[in-house]
Design a protein around this motif. Structure first.
Motif, PDB file in Angstrom:
ATOM      1  N   ASN A  47     -53.316 -80.331  30.115  1.00  0.00           N
ATOM      2  CA  ASN A  47     -53.435 -80.985  31.411  1.00  0.00           C
ATOM      3  C   ASN A  47     -54.296 -82.248  31.311  1.00  0.00           C
ATOM      4  O   ASN A  47     -54.732 -82.634  30.224  1.00  0.00           O
ATOM      5  CB  ASN A  47     -54.010 -80.005  32.438  1.00  0.00           C
ATOM      6  CG  ASN A  47     -52.964 -78.980  32.877  1.00  0.00           C
ATOM      7  OD1 ASN A  47     -51.897 -79.353  33.349  1.00  0.00           O
ATOM      8  ND2 ASN A  47     -53.269 -77.700  32.716  1.00  0.00           N
ATOM      9  N   GLU A 207     -61.215 -77.974  47.366  1.00  0.00           N
ATOM     10  CA  GLU A 207     -59.827 -77.596  47.073  1.00  0.00           C
ATOM     11  C   GLU A 207     -58.935 -78.800  46.819  1.00  0.00           C
ATOM     12  O   GLU A 207     -57.954 -78.702  46.066  1.00  0.00           O
ATOM     13  CB  GLU A 207     -59.255 -76.770  48.230  1.00  0.00           C
ATOM     14  CG  GLU A 207     -59.832 -75.359  48.332  1.00  0.00           C
ATOM     15  CD  GLU A 207     -59.381 -74.643  49.587  1.00  0.00           C
ATOM     16  OE1 GLU A 207     -58.547 -75.215  50.337  1.00  0.00           O
ATOM     17  OE2 GLU A 207     -59.851 -73.514  49.838  1.00  0.00           O
ATOM     18  N   VAL A 208     -59.265 -79.951  47.425  1.00  0.00           N
ATOM     19  CA  VAL A 208     -58.426 -81.144  47.240  1.00  0.00           C
ATOM     20  C   VAL A 208     -58.944 -82.046  46.126  1.00  0.00           C
ATOM     21  O   VAL A 208     -58.423 -83.140  45.925  1.00  0.00           O
ATOM     22  CB  VAL A 208     -58.276 -81.942  48.554  1.00  0.00           C
ATOM     23  CG1 VAL A 208     -57.553 -81.109  49.601  1.00  0.00           C
ATOM     24  CG2 VAL A 208     -59.636 -82.416  49.077  1.00  0.00           C
ATOM     25  N   ASN A 419     -57.725 -85.454  51.302  1.00  0.00           N
ATOM     26  CA  ASN A 419     -57.249 -85.485  49.921  1.00  0.00           C
ATOM     27  C   ASN A 419     -57.412 -86.887  49.307  1.00  0.00           C
ATOM     28  O   ASN A 419     -56.741 -87.835  49.723  1.00  0.00           O
ATOM     29  CB  ASN A 419     -55.777 -85.072  49.870  1.00  0.00           C
ATOM     30  CG  ASN A 419     -55.308 -84.773  48.468  1.00  0.00           C
ATOM     31  OD1 ASN A 419     -55.699 -85.433  47.509  1.00  0.00           O
ATOM     32  ND2 ASN A 419     -54.457 -83.768  48.322  1.00  0.00           N
ATOM     33  N   VAL A 481     -55.938 -82.059  36.520  1.00  0.00           N
ATOM     34  CA  VAL A 481     -54.687 -82.100  37.280  1.00  0.00           C
ATOM     35  C   VAL A 481     -53.504 -81.872  36.352  1.00  0.00           C
ATOM     36  O   VAL A 481     -53.630 -81.950  35.126  1.00  0.00           O
ATOM     37  CB  VAL A 481     -54.526 -83.441  38.031  1.00  0.00           C
ATOM     38  CG1 VAL A 481     -55.665 -83.631  39.022  1.00  0.00           C
ATOM     39  CG2 VAL A 481     -54.466 -84.611  37.060  1.00  0.00           C
ATOM     40  N   ASP A 482     -52.347 -81.606  36.936  1.00  0.00           N
ATOM     41  CA  ASP A 482     -51.183 -81.232  36.124  1.00  0.00           C
ATOM     42  C   ASP A 482     -50.284 -82.406  35.768  1.00  0.00           C
ATOM     43  O   ASP A 482     -49.283 -82.219  35.067  1.00  0.00           O
ATOM     44  CB  ASP A 482     -50.362 -80.156  36.832  1.00  0.00           C
ATOM     45  CG  ASP A 482     -49.690 -80.655  38.111  1.00  0.00           C
ATOM     46  OD1 ASP A 482     -50.156 -81.674  38.679  1.00  0.00           O
ATOM     47  OD2 ASP A 482     -48.715 -80.031  38.553  1.00  0.00           O
ATOM     48  N   LYS A 483     -50.613 -83.619  36.227  1.00  0.00           N
ATOM     49  CA  LYS A 483     -49.772 -84.779  35.946  1.00  0.00           C
ATOM     50  C   LYS A 483     -50.614 -85.945  35.433  1.00  0.00           C
ATOM     51  O   LYS A 483     -51.790 -86.084  35.784  1.00  0.00           O
ATOM     52  CB  LYS A 483     -49.007 -85.219  37.196  1.00  0.00           C
ATOM     53  CG  LYS A 483     -47.884 -84.266  37.617  1.00  0.00           C
ATOM     54  CD  LYS A 483     -47.146 -84.809  38.824  1.00  0.00           C
ATOM     55  CE  LYS A 483     -45.919 -83.967  39.142  1.00  0.00           C
ATOM     56  NZ  LYS A 483     -46.286 -82.580  39.498  1.00  0.00           N
ATOM     57  N   ASP A 494     -47.349 -85.435  44.397  1.00  0.00           N
ATOM     58  CA  ASP A 494     -46.898 -84.111  43.975  1.00  0.00           C
ATOM     59  C   ASP A 494     -47.835 -83.486  42.950  1.00  0.00           C
ATOM     60  O   ASP A 494     -47.498 -82.461  42.342  1.00  0.00           O
ATOM     61  CB  ASP A 494     -45.486 -84.205  43.375  1.00  0.00           C
ATOM     62  CG  ASP A 494     -44.464 -84.719  44.373  1.00  0.00           C
ATOM     63  OD1 ASP A 494     -44.529 -84.298  45.540  1.00  0.00           O
ATOM     64  OD2 ASP A 494     -43.625 -85.552  43.994  1.00  0.00           O
ATOM     65  N   THR A 495     -48.987 -84.105  42.753  1.00  0.00           N
ATOM     66  CA  THR A 495     -49.925 -83.646  41.738  1.00  0.00           C
ATOM     67  C   THR A 495     -50.734 -82.454  42.241  1.00  0.00           C
ATOM     68  O   THR A 495     -51.190 -82.430  43.387  1.00  0.00           O
ATOM     69  CB  THR A 495     -50.870 -84.792  41.324  1.00  0.00           C
ATOM     70  OG1 THR A 495     -50.092 -85.840  40.756  1.00  0.00           O
ATOM     71  CG2 THR A 495     -51.896 -84.313  40.310  1.00  0.00           C
ATOM     72  N   LYS A 496     -50.921 -81.475  41.362  1.00  0.00           N
ATOM     73  CA  LYS A 496     -51.657 -80.263  41.698  1.00  0.00           C
ATOM     74  C   LYS A 496     -53.057 -80.305  41.080  1.00  0.00           C
ATOM     75  O   LYS A 496     -53.211 -80.654  39.915  1.00  0.00           O
ATOM     76  CB  LYS A 496     -50.911 -79.029  41.198  1.00  0.00           C
ATOM     77  CG  LYS A 496     -51.577 -77.698  41.528  1.00  0.00           C
ATOM     78  CD  LYS A 496     -50.762 -76.535  40.981  1.00  0.00           C
ATOM     79  CE  LYS A 496     -51.447 -75.203  41.279  1.00  0.00           C
ATOM     80  NZ  LYS A 496     -50.675 -74.055  40.717  1.00  0.00           N
ATOM     81  N   ILE A 497     -54.044 -79.965  41.889  1.00  0.00           N
ATOM     82  CA  ILE A 497     -55.414 -79.818  41.381  1.00  0.00           C
ATOM     83  C   ILE A 497     -55.514 -78.473  40.661  1.00  0.00           C
ATOM     84  O   ILE A 497     -55.304 -77.415  41.267  1.00  0.00           O
ATOM     85  CB  ILE A 497     -56.452 -79.887  42.515  1.00  0.00           C
ATOM     86  CG1 ILE A 497     -56.335 -81.197  43.304  1.00  0.00           C
ATOM     87  CG2 ILE A 497     -57.865 -79.695  41.964  1.00  0.00           C
ATOM     88  CD1 ILE A 497     -56.724 -82.427  42.539  1.00  0.00           C
ATOM     89  N   ILE A 498     -55.820 -78.506  39.369  1.00  0.00           N
ATOM     90  CA  ILE A 498     -55.917 -77.275  38.580  1.00  0.00           C
ATOM     91  C   ILE A 498     -57.341 -76.736  38.584  1.00  0.00           C
ATOM     92  O   ILE A 498     -57.580 -75.544  38.813  1.00  0.00           O
ATOM     93  CB  ILE A 498     -55.475 -77.513  37.116  1.00  0.00           C
ATOM     94  CG1 ILE A 498     -54.065 -78.126  37.065  1.00  0.00           C
ATOM     95  CG2 ILE A 498     -55.533 -76.217  36.316  1.00  0.00           C
ATOM     96  CD1 ILE A 498     -52.976 -77.214  37.575  1.00  0.00           C
TER      97      ILE A 498
END
Length: 508
Positions: A47, A207-208, A419, A481-483, A494-498
């Motif tokens: 990641n 969370e964001v 966010n 993040v995943d991207k 569309d990016t996710k917080i890991i």
């Protein structure tokens, strides 16, 4: 105890790195290839790691409070607003006041403010207050007007407007300081409830992907101190207090700093909002010919700025319109505020070249909210006049950078979502709700946009040598993040917080 994150791509000013070593709360080394020994290795599964993100203008208490209120989510019509009010009132029969947020007449097909009659049709036995998206206008029902003793002969408070129809009958619309007439009836005084609200807001922030907030929360210092003392702050909090907080027995001293918690500035308001047509402009609004609302006269604003400076605090002043910005800059200059004090002009939505020049001269930080471009761009030309010269300086983030104005990014949540990735995306692409680019000449690069929420935020809170970058001797604040949003920023939404790490500890 040393920890090493690896099997990842780490964003730094000198390019991507492959591993990062930190000991307790401080980064020791960042590099490529063979990594040093550590007590613990953390495999990030390929990641992407970016510096911790900072929201430089947010209302954490307001965010937590709004999460428990009626969320209108910009209804497309008065009837949709009424339907949402009806459903909420049925489910919350125990509430003495029904309070909601986030309507915007420019999003409604009716293209008008809601009125007391619109609300009375749904709820007439309990008071109702629904805030516009900007929180500078609210609409109340007849029951609320009765409780507030607002009638035809009720005069406007200083800096506010009680809207009335052609027969001098109140319509239910309250603007700016007129909303303070409601405050005593709806404010939450219970300490435990207020603490719960702040905790809820902070949890949403982490969370964001936020690792620090610079939050405007009146009368909250004692709560934040307790949270810090009990190790219950998940992220760093730089509190901005309000002027009347200076009168409180329990308040921070200038430049207070207790681990995650700090406070060194005081907030003032110079005007209202552009959407509500209460931002103070040099020339009239194109669609109403109004000039907006100056919250203070120049002499009064001068006195307040000087008082705050003499109390030892830095200044943060809300100024959306060009007239408001002019007034604030005059006050800064009269008070002899130096560049070293880093005064902050928050919002900066309508400026002019002379104002930008003065900001540069005085060392003023522009605290901006890129998400406002997405929200406001569909109606801002109607407010300012299509083709009007002042549009050239509307939401002019690139122009500010080109004039060497330091900028810090914020959400103004709960006005916008908290966010920070949304803010970065808005600064890069400047798309309106129809997915069209508005004023492309003011688009920022990914680096410039990220810097707003990292280096810019750190500079605004005078921590640029500790926060905002992933480098040796800086605090270990970072997100996973995943991207690869650095290489492909179009995928930000569309990016996710890991994961979220603050001070070397995983908080999410």
């Amino acid at each position: 105890m040393s920890k090493l994150i690896h099997n990842c791509k780490i964003w730094t000013d000198s390019g991507y790195k492959e591993w990062l070593l930190f000991d307790e709360n401080e980064i020791k080394e960042v590099g490529i290839g063979d990594h040093p020994a550590s007590d613990e290795k953390i495999d990030l599964d390929g990641n992407f790691v970016f510096p911790g993100l900072i929201d430089s203008h947010i209302h954490v208490y307001g965010l937590g409070r709004e999460l428990s209120r009626l969320r209108l989510n910009k209804p497309r019509s008065i009837s949709e607003l009424q339907n949402k009010l009806h459903e909420y009132s049925k489910k919350n029969q125990d509430l003495k006041w029904i309070i909601g947020n986030n309507w915007d007449q420019d999003y409604m097909e009716d293209n008008r403010y809601p009125s007391k009659e619109d609300l009375d049709l749904i709820v007439d036995d309990r008071p109702v207050l629904l805030f516009r998206a900007c929180n500078h206008i609210g609409v109340v029902n007849s029951k609320a007007l009765e409780i507030l003793n607002i009638y035809s002969k009720t005069e406007n408070p200083l800096g506010g407007i009680i809207e009335k129809d052609e027969h001098e009958v109140p319509t239910g619309i309250l603007k700016e300081t007129a909303l303070s007439l409601v405050t005593d009836h709806i404010k939450i005084t219970d300490y435990k409830t207020r603490k719960k609200i702040i905790t809820l807001g902070l949890q949403k922030c982490v969370e964001v992907g936020l690792t620090m907030v610079q939050t405007n929360d009146p009368n909250c210092w004692e709560i934040y101190k307790e949270l810090e003392k009990n190790d219950e702050l998940p992220i760093r909090v730089a509190l901005t207090i309000f002027e009347n907080d200076l009168e409180r027995e329990i308040r921070p001293t200038p430049s207070s700093r207790i681990n995650f918690l700090s406070c060194d500035r005081v907030k003032l308001f110079a005007d209202g909002s552009l959407g509500a047509q209460t931002a103070a402009l040099r020339q009239p609004y194109s669609d109403t010919k109004a000039m907006g609302v100056s919250i203070h006269k120049q002499d009064d604003l001068d006195a307040k700025v000087l008082r705050i400076k003499q109390a030892g605090f830095r200044l943060e002043v809300h100024a959306i319109g060009d007239l408001a910005a002019e007034m604030v800059l005059k006050s800064f200059e009269k008070a002899n505020i130096s560049k070293d004090e880093r005064p902050i002009l928050t919002h900066c939505q309508i400026l002019a070249q002379d104002l930008i020049n003065k900001m540069s001269q005085l060392g003023v930080i522009a605290n901006i909210q890129p998400q406002f471009v997405t929200t406001d761009s569909q109606w801002v030309e109607k407010r300012l006049g299509e083709g009007n010269e002042r549009l050239k300086y509307a939401y002019a983030w690139k122009t500010l950078l080109n004039n060497q104005i330091p900028i810090a990014g914020g959400s103004d949540s709960p006005i916008e979502l908290p966010n920070p990735l949304h803010g970065i995306y808005a600064a890069i692409f400047r798309k309106n709700p129809q997915n069209e680019i508005w004023r492309p000449e003011e688009k920022l690069s990914f680096n410039e946009s990220l810097d707003m929420y990292t280096k810019g935020g750190a500079f605004a809170t005078m921590m640029e040598n500790q926060l905002g970058q992933l480098k040796e001797n800086y605090f270990a604040d970072f997100i996973v993040v995943d991207k690869d949003i650095g290489e492909k920023p179009e995928g930000i939404m569309d990016t996710k917080i890991i994961q979220v790490w603050v001070n070397g500890k995983k908080k999410f």
